[in-house]
Design a protein around this motif. Structure first.
Motif, PDB file in Angstrom:
ATOM      1  N   LEU A 142      -0.770   5.904  35.821  1.00 40.83           N
ATOM      2  CA  LEU A 142      -1.673   5.015  36.533  1.00 40.83           C
ATOM      3  C   LEU A 142      -2.886   4.697  35.661  1.00 40.83           C
ATOM      4  N   SER A 143      -3.427   3.510  35.861  1.00 43.88           N
ATOM      5  CA  SER A 143      -4.683   3.174  35.207  1.00 43.88           C
ATOM      6  C   SER A 143      -5.841   3.908  35.887  1.00 43.88           C
ATOM      7  N   VAL A 144      -7.012   3.847  35.282  1.00 42.51           N
ATOM      8  CA  VAL A 144      -8.171   4.541  35.850  1.00 42.51           C
ATOM      9  C   VAL A 144      -8.501   3.990  37.233  1.00 42.51           C
ATOM     10  N   VAL A 145      -8.470   2.657  37.377  1.00 44.26           N
ATOM     11  CA  VAL A 145      -8.803   2.043  38.658  1.00 44.26           C
ATOM     12  C   VAL A 145      -7.763   2.406  39.713  1.00 44.26           C
ATOM     13  N   ASP A 146      -6.486   2.338  39.344  1.00 46.85           N
ATOM     14  CA  ASP A 146      -5.425   2.669  40.305  1.00 46.85           C
ATOM     15  C   ASP A 146      -5.501   4.130  40.736  1.00 46.85           C
ATOM     16  N   SER A 147      -5.829   5.021  39.809  1.00 48.75           N
ATOM     17  CA  SER A 147      -5.922   6.436  40.164  1.00 48.75           C
ATOM     18  C   SER A 147      -7.075   6.697  41.131  1.00 48.75           C
ATOM     19  N   SER A 151      -6.403   8.149  44.827  1.00 47.76           N
ATOM     20  CA  SER A 151      -7.063   9.406  45.174  1.00 47.76           C
ATOM     21  C   SER A 151      -7.845   9.279  46.482  1.00 47.76           C
ATOM     22  N   LEU A 152      -8.595   8.195  46.650  1.00 45.17           N
ATOM     23  CA  LEU A 152      -9.367   8.006  47.878  1.00 45.17           C
ATOM     24  C   LEU A 152      -8.460   7.772  49.085  1.00 45.17           C
ATOM     25  N   MET A 153      -7.328   7.115  48.860  1.00 49.22           N
ATOM     26  CA  MET A 153      -6.430   6.786  49.973  1.00 49.22           C
ATOM     27  C   MET A 153      -5.408   7.884  50.262  1.00 49.22           C
TER      28      MET A 153
END
Length: 431
Positions: A142-147, A151-153
């Motif tokens: 995963l990219s940084v944004v996707d991770s 993580s939050l969801m």
């Protein structure tokens, strides 16, 4: 500690140039509630030693990791959100030296610590994370944004929620991944995202025109208003609908744009309510500002739940007042004068009882510091406490006694000036 945090919340409503000004006798800043609840020295000691560091982990957020985990767990346990959630970032002002300090030109607080927040569409904070700089991620696929999003969801995946995000987070790959977890996404989209259909990004539109294309379960659409608006959604088939704005005027907009506008303001709502009465103190220690930031979010979430449960018209400020009264242990229907004079909490800085004090004959004064003493306040051992075999320092003395003994304000000062027989009776009754 309850009194300490109650005074911290109260300080966010009473603005003074310095923390110690709240304990000052200066008539411009005189607030007797602070001295009646806790001494200024004790408050500064607690503020100086405030910490929640975890020694079990080696991480940049180790100083607040346990607290952040505890707070997020409480947020998610006490309230079950509706279908629509929003995810965005928030900035907390901090100009100190910090490896993961951020600069975002478009934010009001351009320098600071960046928070990632998952909220309901009307502002309840469900999950909070902090950007900690460029670090290696466990999930390399995963990219940084996707991770960050996954993580939050994580607590809300595979439960049928709809997530609204702006163009910083959205992409076709992330929408497909969330859709596989039964989670819909809607939001704006950047034109240079990988996988965007070129026929959408390159087509020139006139104002009011709307086009869309489908890739599997993902719809990518483009609508021309004052400028081009590129959107992505997996929840609704793109179409033009009639929407009424806040002035009662009906306009035509795509359904994905209308839903985005209606449900994306959760983080802004949370930040707005926190900004009214913000607790963070000026400090070079970043973790202390984060602790108070989490305190403010907790207070706002408490008010949100209170309004959901109780059918009352109480405002946020009134709710905070009631909370502070509870933390400071102020009796109901107690006037300010009575609380300061009688001091409902005997473990704190005791004030005078107007029926038994001796202020008509003896008055207090500050102990003057000796020559070349650098600090403004000078402390000596309290004579009455020493008589009781207790070591306690005070900055006050009696100005009317011949030897001007140093005495703690309140109980010690009153007991010292009682007749010897009354002192013995009072000491035996206290024991």
């Amino acid at each position: 500690m309850e009194i300490f945090f109650g005074l911290c919340l109260l300080q966010s409503q009473i603005k003074t140039p310095k923390v110690r000004s709240n304990w000052s006798s200066n008539p411009l800043y005189y607030h007797p509630i602070f001295g009646a609840s806790m001494t200024g020295r004790r408050f500064e000691q607690l503020l100086r030693c405030l910490n929640c560091e975890s020694v079990a982990i080696n991480d940049r957020l180790s100083k607040i990791f346990d607290l952040l985990k505890l707070v997020n767990g409480s947020f998610q346990t006490v309230y079950k959100p509706g279908k629509n959630l929003s995810l965005d970032e928030s900035m907390m002002l901090h100009r100190g030296r910090l490896s993961f300090r951020q600069f975002i030109k478009s934010k009001k607080n351009k320098y600071g610590i960046k928070f990632y927040e998952l909220c309901t569409h009307d502002g309840y904070a469900l999950n909070v994370d902090i950007y900690k700089g460029k670090v290696s991620h466990e999930t390399h696929s995963l990219s940084v944004v996707d991770s960050v999003v996954m993580s939050l969801m994580k607590p809300y995946l595979s439960k049928g929620f709809s997530l609204f995000m702006d163009n910083y987070y959205n992409s076709i790959g992330l929408s497909n991944r969330l859709f596989s977890f039964k989670t819909h996404t809607t939001g704006t989209l950047r034109t240079n995202r990988k996988g965007n259909p070129k026929i959408i990004t390159q087509t020139k539109l006139k104002r009011g025109e709307h086009i869309w294309r489908r890739q599997g379960n993902v719809y990518v659409s483009k609508w021309k208003d004052k400028r081009d608006v590129l959107c992505i959604t997996t929840e609704n088939h793109p179409k033009i609908i009639n929407v009424q704005n806040k002035h009662g005027v009906w306009t035509k907009k795509p359904i994905e744009v209308a839903n985005y506008n209606a449900n994306m303001s959760g983080i802004d709502r949370c930040d707005q309510m926190i900004s009214y009465y913000s607790s963070p103190k000026k400090s070079i220690r970043w973790y202390k500002k984060v602790i108070f930031r989490l305190l403010d979010i907790s207070v706002w979430n408490s008010y949100y739940i209170y309004k959901k449960i109780n059918d009352s018209n109480i405002g946020f400020l009134d709710f905070r007042d009631q909370l502070i009264n509870t933390l400071l242990k102020i009796p109901q229907n107690s006037s300010g004068r009575n609380f300061v004079l009688e001091n409902a909490n005997p473990q704190t800085h005791v004030r005078y009882n107007p029926t038994t004090d001796f202020r008509d004959a003896h008055y207090q004064e500050k102990i003057p510091p000796p020559p070349n003493y650098k600090r403004k306040t000078y402390f000596l051992k309290c004579k009455y406490c020493y008589r009781q075999k207790i070591i306690k320092f005070t900055s006050h003395r009696c100005q009317d006694c011949t030897n001007k003994p140093p005495l703690c304000p309140g109980q010690c000062f009153r007991q010292w000036h009682l007749p010897p027989a009354d002192q013995n009776n009072s000491s035996s009754s206290d024991m």
